[in-house]
Structures are given as C-alpha cells and as structure tokens.
Scaffold this motif. Structure first.
Motif, mmCIF file in Angstrom:
data_model
loop_
_atom_site.group_PDB
_atom_site.id
_atom_site.type_symbol
_atom_site.label_atom_id
_atom_site.label_comp_id
_atom_site.label_asym_id
_atom_site.label_seq_id
_atom_site.Cartn_x
_atom_site.Cartn_y
_atom_site.Cartn_z
ATOM 1 N N LYS A 118 3.363 3.653 -8.291
ATOM 2 C CA LYS A 118 4.272 3.263 -7.210
ATOM 3 C C LYS A 118 3.724 3.787 -5.865
ATOM 4 O O LYS A 118 2.970 4.761 -5.842
ATOM 5 N N PRO A 119 4.077 3.127 -4.743
ATOM 6 C CA PRO A 119 3.566 3.547 -3.435
ATOM 7 C C PRO A 119 3.794 5.023 -3.109
ATOM 8 O O PRO A 119 2.927 5.665 -2.502
ATOM 9 N N ASP A 178 0.832 -1.203 0.000
ATOM 10 C CA ASP A 178 0.000 0.000 0.000
ATOM 11 C C ASP A 178 0.868 1.256 0.000
ATOM 12 O O ASP A 178 2.097 1.179 -0.075
ATOM 13 N N ASP A 179 0.219 2.402 0.108
ATOM 14 C CA ASP A 179 0.926 3.680 0.016
ATOM 15 C C ASP A 179 1.814 3.956 1.228
ATOM 16 O O ASP A 179 2.614 4.881 1.210
ATOM 17 N N SER A 229 -0.420 -0.752 -4.833
ATOM 18 C CA SER A 229 0.455 -0.556 -5.983
ATOM 19 C C SER A 229 0.686 -1.874 -6.722
ATOM 20 O O SER A 229 1.086 -2.866 -6.117
#
Length: 156
Positions: free
Chosen positions: A75-76, A18-19, A94
């Motif tokens: 991308k994160p 995840d982010d 992502s």
C-alpha cells in the motif's frame, strides 16, 4: 497464467498510485525510456538492496533518459515509510490488486525455499515508445542493477 512479455511486445499500460498518493500512468512517459521493475515487498532485505541500488544509480540512469518505476503489492503508506527509511529517490508504485503484476507476468508460480508458491516474480523491463525492449524475469536482488546497467551499455 499470463504469457511472459518479450522484447517487441507492446507494454501493458497502467495507472497506479505512488507513495505520495499521486497517480502515474505509463503511457504518459512515452517520450522517456522507462525501467519498470517488480519486487515482492517493501522493507525486506533483498527488495531494500535492489531499491537502494536503483536509487544510487538514478543520476546516471536519468542522464541517459531513463525513468525508474518500482512496483509492488504494498500500500502507498508502506511505500512512503520505505522511501523515508532508506532515502530512496525512485518512484514507488502500489499494486495491491496485483492486476498490473499479473498483466506483466510478474505474479504467479515461483519457487521459494524449494516449494512452489504464488507470489511476485522479481522482474525488470525496459520500455521505449510503448514497446518492451528488455524483459528479465527471476532476477536476483543483489547485483541486478549493475548487471542491468551493463546490459544497457551504461557500464558499472
């Protein structure tokens, strides 16, 4: 081209970052109803509208037992900026390899401005106990969450 998923199909499992750099595995959420939605790119107008609509609806969705996972090839780091910029409260995952997008038939040929191109097919799925219960491909960014809520019997 991967065959499109249908209600009753087993949801392809995945583990994505995840982010925040944490991993999320779909099968770990088998006790919840999961809305998995695929979108082309963070911080673009349509994707921002859709993510904000999901975030605005998250309290109602969570109260009905739903978890929302938004997946894009970003991308994160870009997802983190997206979350911060727009105050998003949903989980953003992502998939830069597009492996999960492809397994879910959410990446492939689509029409863009009248031309056939390869890209992310805006799609939404509901997964319960590892099975697809709702599969929607080529959804519109604007108004989609309200329609999804109606489809799930949650009203506007």
């Amino acid at each position: 081209m991967t065959t499109r998923l249908q209600p009753g199909d087993t949801a392809p499992d995945f583990t994505l970052v995840d982010d925040t750099g944490e991993t999320v595995t779909l099968s770990d959420l088998k006790d919840r109803k999961v809305i998995v939605y695929f979108y082309p790119a963070a911080m673009t107008p349509g994707c921002t509208k859709q993510a904000c609509d999901f975030s605005d609806s998250i309290d109602r969705l969570q109260s009905e037992g739903y978890t929302v996972l938004g997946i894009s090839p970003d991308k994160p780091e870009k997802l983190a900026k997206f979350r911060e910029r727009d105050g998003l409260s949903i989980t953003l995952l992502s998939d830069p390899s597009k492996e999960v997008l492809t397994q879910w038939a959410a990446f492939g040929e689509k029409k863009l401005y009248g031309k056939v191109v390869q890209g992310v097919i805006r799609s939404t799925f509901v997964v319960e106990a590892g099975k697809i219960t709702l599969a929607q491909y080529n959804v519109k960014a604007t108004g989609h969450v309200a329609k999804l809520r109606r489809d799930l019997g949650l009203g506007d």
